[in-house]
Design a protein around this motif. Structure first.
Motif, PDB file in Angstrom:
ATOM      1  N   THR A  22      39.849  29.370  24.915  1.00  0.00           N
ATOM      2  CA  THR A  22      39.694  29.369  26.375  1.00  0.00           C
ATOM      3  C   THR A  22      39.187  30.716  26.879  1.00  0.00           C
ATOM      4  OG1 THR A  22      42.082  29.755  26.520  1.00  0.00           O
ATOM      5  CG2 THR A  22      41.340  27.520  26.874  1.00  0.00           C
ATOM      6  N   LYS A  78      42.531  18.317  33.920  1.00  0.00           N
ATOM      7  CA  LYS A  78      43.464  17.297  33.395  1.00  0.00           C
ATOM      8  C   LYS A  78      43.908  16.336  34.499  1.00  0.00           C
ATOM      9  CE  LYS A  78      46.709  20.071  31.787  1.00  0.00           C
ATOM     10  NZ  LYS A  78      46.257  21.424  32.148  1.00  0.00           N
ATOM     11  N   HIS A 124      49.916  21.954  29.256  1.00  0.00           N
ATOM     12  CA  HIS A 124      49.278  23.262  29.071  1.00  0.00           C
ATOM     13  C   HIS A 124      50.157  24.109  28.146  1.00  0.00           C
ATOM     14  CE1 HIS A 124      52.107  23.995  32.373  1.00  0.00           C
ATOM     15  NE2 HIS A 124      52.111  25.264  31.984  1.00  0.00           N
ATOM     16  N   GLU A 135      51.617  16.246  32.281  1.00  0.00           N
ATOM     17  CA  GLU A 135      52.549  17.387  32.343  1.00  0.00           C
ATOM     18  C   GLU A 135      53.974  16.886  32.591  1.00  0.00           C
ATOM     19  OE1 GLU A 135      51.509  20.751  32.349  1.00  0.00           O
ATOM     20  OE2 GLU A 135      49.361  20.635  32.724  1.00  0.00           O
ATOM     21  N   PRO A 140      44.256  24.631  30.119  1.00  0.00           N
ATOM     22  CA  PRO A 140      44.904  25.533  31.072  1.00  0.00           C
ATOM     23  C   PRO A 140      44.933  24.880  32.460  1.00  0.00           C
ATOM     24  CG  PRO A 140      42.696  26.311  30.536  1.00  0.00           C
ATOM     25  CD  PRO A 140      42.947  25.120  29.678  1.00  0.00           C
ATOM     26  N   ASN A 141      45.700  25.468  33.361  1.00  0.00           N
ATOM     27  CA  ASN A 141      45.716  24.934  34.725  1.00  0.00           C
ATOM     28  C   ASN A 141      44.305  24.970  35.291  1.00  0.00           C
ATOM     29  OD1 ASN A 141      48.480  24.491  34.781  1.00  0.00           O
ATOM     30  ND2 ASN A 141      48.904  26.601  35.394  1.00  0.00           N
ATOM     31  N   HIS A 147      38.666  22.290  28.844  1.00  0.00           N
ATOM     32  CA  HIS A 147      38.527  23.579  29.519  1.00  0.00           C
ATOM     33  C   HIS A 147      37.296  23.538  30.412  1.00  0.00           C
ATOM     34  CE1 HIS A 147      39.011  27.755  30.303  1.00  0.00           C
ATOM     35  NE2 HIS A 147      37.928  28.142  29.653  1.00  0.00           N
TER      36      HIS A 147
END
Lengths: 242, 262
Positions: free
Chosen positions: A237, A44, A195, A162, A39-40, A210
């Motif tokens: 998550t 990453k 994501h 991304e 997730p944001n 995560h």
């Protein structure tokens, strides 16, 4: 010969008191595609910044195609092709000028650079548009161009952060397929951060990141255990958050 | 080694193409000093008497005095504009592209600096050409001697901009640079008034001006335009360049982890 395209061991990074990455370790075999799903805010972008040495690792090692990035940063960077989340093309320069600038940054010029740029343009089927300004290209073409540009210096590892951000579903599917094909045909080690679960294929190697930790690492369909990846990802998550 | 020069050439070519395609930036860089020369200097001409100080050998008008300072202004603004574009590049990603090249990072930063300096030199000579049309001209040798000085000054001011860009987190903070760097640096220098004139107002102001590296950059240029050499100014400019360049290489050191703009 070393069979790993990318090896990360014990990697940790903090911004002040905030822990962005916590003791990350993984290997990716040469010529393999690996999706990094998170997730944001999972860490990453920090991982990518460390992999391409925009920032130095506070703890842990990164080996790119057999080269420790801390000890041989320049040789390791020469083996890497990078597609950043942010667009990095000069909109007011032509396609050819953008590619030429990148080739120069990697020490290529003259015939060598022309050959590499020709190959990149062929890969995009954009030979006839080389004199157009990048501003005239659509989002999908710009992204494809960034991917082709990242391969000009013939790297062995391709990092994409991304890479499909802001693109429509059809273009995202095409670019995802294109990069999968690159890993298979060009023997490239690819790490694809996203994501979006639909960009990960069932047979892909998948790592789920995560809160700065890798919470799953394996083949996607095995991690999903019969559920959709979206459900599995949400469960993992959310349960970690709880 | 050849690869390093190829990278430098690529960086210079990119900056040149960008500069040529941004005509507005070129015109703005000329309008600013011309407004000072035509409007400000004309008004001050009557108010300010200048005695004979080196390198001048006779009484001069204020327009003549102010020209080297305005050349410095062109380079100062260009250096800061480069700094602004670096912060923008960092937010947009092209700085990442540059810094992930397999060339030594100091070399990449130096090449970027040199590219900005060359652009500023074109601007300065264009300004000098227009100043010449207003009757403020120098000898051919003066223009020639100015060239190495402009390179040195451009690198020094560009290095300051580069260092500032490594410390500015967001584009929005750039207004602060204008207020706290460009204006004090310009006004507290010998660009507009000679040191002795400053001393008449305040010795503290005079001392600040004498300490300001921008003053020395201007004096070095002023002397060069009159085919003379100012050793003290040269030392100041070289030392300042070394400090600013060292600071900017430190600012962009990956171990500091500031490149991501966090």
């Amino acid at each position: 010969m070393n069979s790993f395209g990318l090896r990360v061991a014990g990697l940790s990074h903090h911004y002040g008191s905030k822990c962005a990455l916590n003791d990350i370790s993984f290997d990716i075999e040469r010529g393999n595609f690996c999706a990094l799903l998170g997730p944001n805010g999972a860490g990453k972008s920090t991982l990518y910044a460390l992999l391409c040495r925009l920032i130095s690792a506070q703890q842990g090692t990164i080996i790119i195609d057999g080269l420790d990035i801390a000890k041989n940063p320049r040789r390791a960077l020469a083996k890497m092709g990078i597609v950043f989340q942010q667009p990095t093309l000069d909109l007011d320069l032509t396609v050819q000028q953008n590619l030429s600038y990148f080739a120069g940054l990697h020490g290529l010029s003259g015939k060598e650079a022309r050959l590499a740029m020709g190959k990149a343009l062929d890969r995009l089927s954009m030979g006839e548009r080389e004199n157009e300004k990048v501003r005239a290209l659509n989002g999908g073409h710009r992204r494809r161009m960034e991917i082709a540009r990242a391969l000009i210096h013939n790297p062995s590892v391709l990092l994409l952060d991304e890479a499909t951000v802001g693109l429509d579903a059809q273009t995202r599917r095409e670019i995802t397929a294109h990069v999968h094909a690159l890993a298979e045909l060009d023997d490239l080690t690819v790490i694809w951060a996203t994501h979006l679960v639909d960009e990960v294929w069932p047979d892909d190697r998948l790592m789920i990141l995560h809160q700065g930790k890798i919470i799953r690492d394996g083949i996607t369909k095995e991690i999903s255990e019969g559920n959709t990846l979206a459900e599995t990802f949400a469960n993992l998550t959310e349960s970690e958050d709880a | 080694m050849r690869a390093m020069f190829r990278a430098m050439f690529a960086i210079i070519l990119r900056e040149t193409i960008r500069f040529v395609s941004q005509r507005g930036r070129f015109i703005a860089s000329l309008v600013r000093p011309l407004v000072w020369l035509v409007v400000f200097a004309a008004g001050f001409r009557a108010a300010l008497g200048l005695s004979i100080t080196p390198p001048y050998q006779t009484y001069i008008t204020y327009e003549i005095y102010i020209v080297p300072g305005l050349c410095g202004m062109v380079q100062l603004f260009n250096g800061m504009q480069s700094s602004l574009s670096l912060v923008y590049d960092r937010e947009m990603g092209s700085m990442r592209l540059l810094l992930t090249s397999p060339m030594p990072r100091w070399w990449l930063l130096f090449s970027k600096l040199l590219a900005g300096t060359l652009v500023s030199i074109v601007q300065v000579y264009a300004f000098l050409l227009i100043a010449g049309l207003f009757g403020i001209d120098f000898s051919l040798l003066g223009y020639l001697y100015a060239l190495p000085v402009l390179i040195l000054n451009g690198l020094m001011l560009g290095a300051l901009g580069l260092f500032l860009s490594s410390t500015i987190k967001q584009l929005e903070n750039f207004a602060g640079v204008m207020n706290f760097v460009i204006f004090p640096m310009f006004f507290l220098s010998t660009a507009l008034y000679p040191l002795w004139k400053m001393a008449e107002a305040s010795t503290l102001l005079r001392d600040i001006c004498a300490f300001n590296p921008f003053s020395h950059a201007i004096e070095l240029l002023r002397f060069a335009l009159y085919e003379q050499f100012n050793g003290t100014a040269l030392v100041w400019v070289i030392v300042s360049l070394g400090i600013f360049l060292g600071a900017s290489i430190w600012g962009y050191n990956p171990a500091r982890g500031k490149i991501l703009g966090r």
